[in-house]
Design a protein around this motif. Structure first.
Motif: not given
Length: 95
Positions: A56-67
């Motif tokens: 959805e945005d860069s914060n969501d991207f970071i959360q996904r990468i943290n998986r």
């Protein structure tokens, strides 16, 4: 037309390798079809579709990468260093 790549993320058939596909599905479980809705072409990388189509945005991207596990993150960064993972169409905030 099917384009075949010699990089390690592809099988001889031009499809994403099992490990690459597993990581893509982990980062974007909602990814049912491996086709870019904008171009109609199959995804050839992990990060651009996650960033451009599913986050959805860069914060969501970071959360996904943290998986990702350390091993998976190392796999992706190794692919980046080898030039096998596309970074060209990522928004600056996701790089």
């Amino acid at each position: 037309m099917i384009v075949f790549f010699s990089g390690s993320r592809y099988h001889a058939t031009g499809t994403l390798r099992k490990k690459t596909l597993k990581i893509l599905k982990k980062l974007a479980p909602e990814c049912g079809d491996l086709t870019c809705s904008g171009s109609g072409h199959q995804f050839h990388s992990i990060l651009p579709p996650v960033s451009n189509h599913f986050s959805e945005d860069s914060n969501d991207f970071i959360q996904r990468i943290n998986r990702l596990s350390d091993e998976e993150l190392t796999y992706v960064t190794d692919m980046i260093q080898k030039g096998e993972e596309s970074m060209g169409c990522l928004p600056v905030e996701d790089v």
